[in-house]
Design a protein around this motif. Structure first.
Motif, short mmCIF file in Angstrom:
data_model
loop_
_atom_site.label_atom_id
_atom_site.label_comp_id
_atom_site.label_asym_id
_atom_site.label_seq_id
_atom_site.Cartn_x
_atom_site.Cartn_y
_atom_site.Cartn_z
N PHE A 268 49.83 39.68 39.01
CA PHE A 268 48.53 39.52 38.36
C PHE A 268 47.47 39.93 39.37
O PHE A 268 47.17 39.20 40.31
N ILE A 269 46.94 41.12 39.17
CA ILE A 269 46.02 41.65 40.17
C ILE A 269 44.71 40.87 40.12
O ILE A 269 44.21 40.52 39.04
N ASN A 270 44.18 40.56 41.29
CA ASN A 270 42.98 39.73 41.40
C ASN A 270 41.75 40.59 41.64
O ASN A 270 41.62 41.22 42.69
N TYR A 271 40.88 40.62 40.64
CA TYR A 271 39.60 41.32 40.75
C TYR A 271 38.49 40.35 40.36
O TYR A 271 38.62 39.57 39.41
N GLU A 272 37.38 40.44 41.06
CA GLU A 272 36.14 39.87 40.56
C GLU A 272 35.33 40.98 39.93
O GLU A 272 35.36 42.12 40.39
N PRO A 274 31.83 42.99 39.16
CA PRO A 274 30.73 43.28 40.09
C PRO A 274 29.67 42.20 40.16
O PRO A 274 28.95 42.09 41.16
N ASN A 275 29.57 41.34 39.11
CA ASN A 275 28.58 40.25 39.15
C ASN A 275 29.11 39.02 39.89
O ASN A 275 28.42 38.00 39.96
N GLY A 276 30.33 39.10 40.44
CA GLY A 276 30.89 38.00 41.22
C GLY A 276 31.73 37.03 40.43
O GLY A 276 32.33 36.12 41.02
N LYS A 277 31.82 37.18 39.12
CA LYS A 277 32.63 36.28 38.30
C LYS A 277 34.07 36.81 38.19
O LYS A 277 34.28 38.01 38.07
N LYS A 278 35.03 35.90 38.21
CA LYS A 278 36.44 36.29 38.05
C LYS A 278 36.84 36.02 36.61
O LYS A 278 37.14 34.89 36.22
N LEU A 279 36.83 37.07 35.80
CA LEU A 279 37.08 36.94 34.37
C LEU A 279 38.48 37.39 33.98
O LEU A 279 39.03 36.93 32.99
N HIS A 280 39.07 38.32 34.76
CA HIS A 280 40.46 38.72 34.52
C HIS A 280 41.37 37.81 35.34
O HIS A 280 41.43 37.91 36.56
N ASN A 281 42.08 36.91 34.67
CA ASN A 281 42.97 35.98 35.36
C ASN A 281 44.44 36.18 34.98
O ASN A 281 45.30 35.48 35.51
N ARG A 282 44.69 37.11 34.08
CA ARG A 282 46.07 37.45 33.73
C ARG A 282 46.15 38.96 33.50
O ARG A 282 46.53 39.43 32.43
N LEU A 283 45.77 39.69 34.53
CA LEU A 283 45.75 41.14 34.47
C LEU A 283 47.05 41.67 35.08
O LEU A 283 47.19 41.80 36.29
N TRP A 284 48.03 41.93 34.22
CA TRP A 284 49.32 42.45 34.66
C TRP A 284 49.13 43.81 35.33
O TRP A 284 48.42 44.67 34.81
N ASN A 285 49.81 44.02 36.45
CA ASN A 285 49.70 45.29 37.17
C ASN A 285 51.02 45.61 37.84
O ASN A 285 51.60 44.76 38.51
N GLY A 286 51.51 46.82 37.61
CA GLY A 286 52.78 47.22 38.21
C GLY A 286 52.90 48.72 38.37
O GLY A 286 52.03 49.47 37.91
N GLY A 287 53.98 49.15 38.99
CA GLY A 287 54.18 50.58 39.22
C GLY A 287 55.63 51.01 39.09
O GLY A 287 55.98 52.10 39.52
#
Length: 324
Positions: A268-272, A274-287
């Protein structure tokens, strides 16, 4: 092996500075067994860039169009005691040559005019949907040699005021025709998007993308309205395997894609935002995804199968705001 990214935003909320100054973040990590991500933060004063070319320096790390070098490190103590770092423990350094061979252009949505008026919340350009990387990566003390023709690499850029939700991404340049048995060395597939917003108004669930097939681009981009392009997609989160399905068509062709990726090889890739809020909390990411593409040519009311393509080492992503 994963990759590294440069993110600009604001410091995480639960930090002790009492203010939210802007920062630059370097993210590095890996997919597959033992997938991990490490984040290092720098003041924006250490973010240096050229105006008309890709030439970035953050601290001692550099990125240009043809080369990148740097490091990212997080200790076990930092990972445990600072959840605001959104980071696993680990250390990675890299010295890598970059050879971008195939690009995908998002079209009018990323044109000079729409950029100048900040029309979209999120812009996207994929200069290297097939990119050959060569060089060396050292992960937690283990050395990895990167061989260009076997790297199956990717390079793109996102920018704007917010991320998209949902957020879907699929990309592969490790492709083989299951009809001829030939490895498709001059090919790549790319899809991205979710729910774009223009001047704050949602355009609904939309993807754009294309298949560059041995020198010919099959483009499925809703901004090119005269091509009558249409893309529909599904994502299913499974206990052991995540599945993406895409159906894309225009006046001349139809593409069907089914992709699978083991959940244990993703993170689950961790991004905030640009406004500083962490809204994606279950963003699957793989390769490490693999799948099949069926490509059809249209002839009036008839269609002919042009190729059945196996894809491997596929980058894949899906997430929606508010999902835990």
């Amino acid at each position: 092996m994963g990759g590294n990214q440069v993110i600009l935003g604001q410091l995480p909320e639960n930090q002790s500075l009492g203010v939210r100054p802007s920062y630059a973040m370097i993210k590095a990590g890996t997919w597959g067994e033992g997938a991990k991500q490490m984040n290092n933060f720098y003041p924006v004063s250490e973010f240096l860039h050229a105006d008309r070319q890709l030439n970035i320096r953050i601290g001692e790390s550099v990125l240009t169009e043809h080369y990148m070098e740097g490091f990212c490190a997080v200790t076990e103590e930092q990972s445990v005691n600072h959840p605001e770092y959104m980071s696993d423990a680990g250390k990675m350094s890299w010295k890598i040559n970059i050879n971008k061979k195939i690009a995908y252009h998002a079209g009018y949505g990323a044109s000079r005019f729409f950029r100048s008026v900040n029309a979209f919340d999120m812009f996207w350009h994929a200069e290297g949907i097939k990119t050959e990387y060569s060089g060396e990566v050292i992960l937690d003390g283990e050395v990895y040699d990167i061989i260009g023709e076997k790297s199956y690499g990717y390079a793109d850029k996102n920018w704007g005021s917010d991320f998209t939700s949902p957020w879907l991404w699929i990309s592969s340049c490790n492709m083989k025709s299951l009809i001829t048995g030939k490895h498709l060395d001059d090919s790549a597939v790319e899809f991205g998007g979710g729910r774009p917003k223009v001047f704050g108004v949602s355009l609904g669930r939309r993807l754009l993308g294309g298949l560059y097939y041995e020198g010919r681009m099959y483009n499925y981009n809703f901004s090119y309205f005269w091509t009558k392009s249409k893309v529909v997609y599904q994502f299913k989160e499974g206990k052991g395997v995540n599945v993406w399905k895409i159906k894309a068509e225009n006046k001349e062709s139809l593409l069907k894609l089914v992709l699978k990726c083991p959940a244990e090889e993703m993170l689950f890739i961790n991004y905030e935002a640009p406004n500083g809020k962490k809204l994606h909390n279950r963003l699957w990411n793989g390769g490490t995804g693999s799948g099949i593409i069926l490509l059809y040519h249209k002839y009036g009311n008839k269609m002919r199968l042009a190729d059945r393509i196996e894809i491997k080492n596929t980058g894949c992503e899906y997430g929606e705001y508010g999902v835990q």
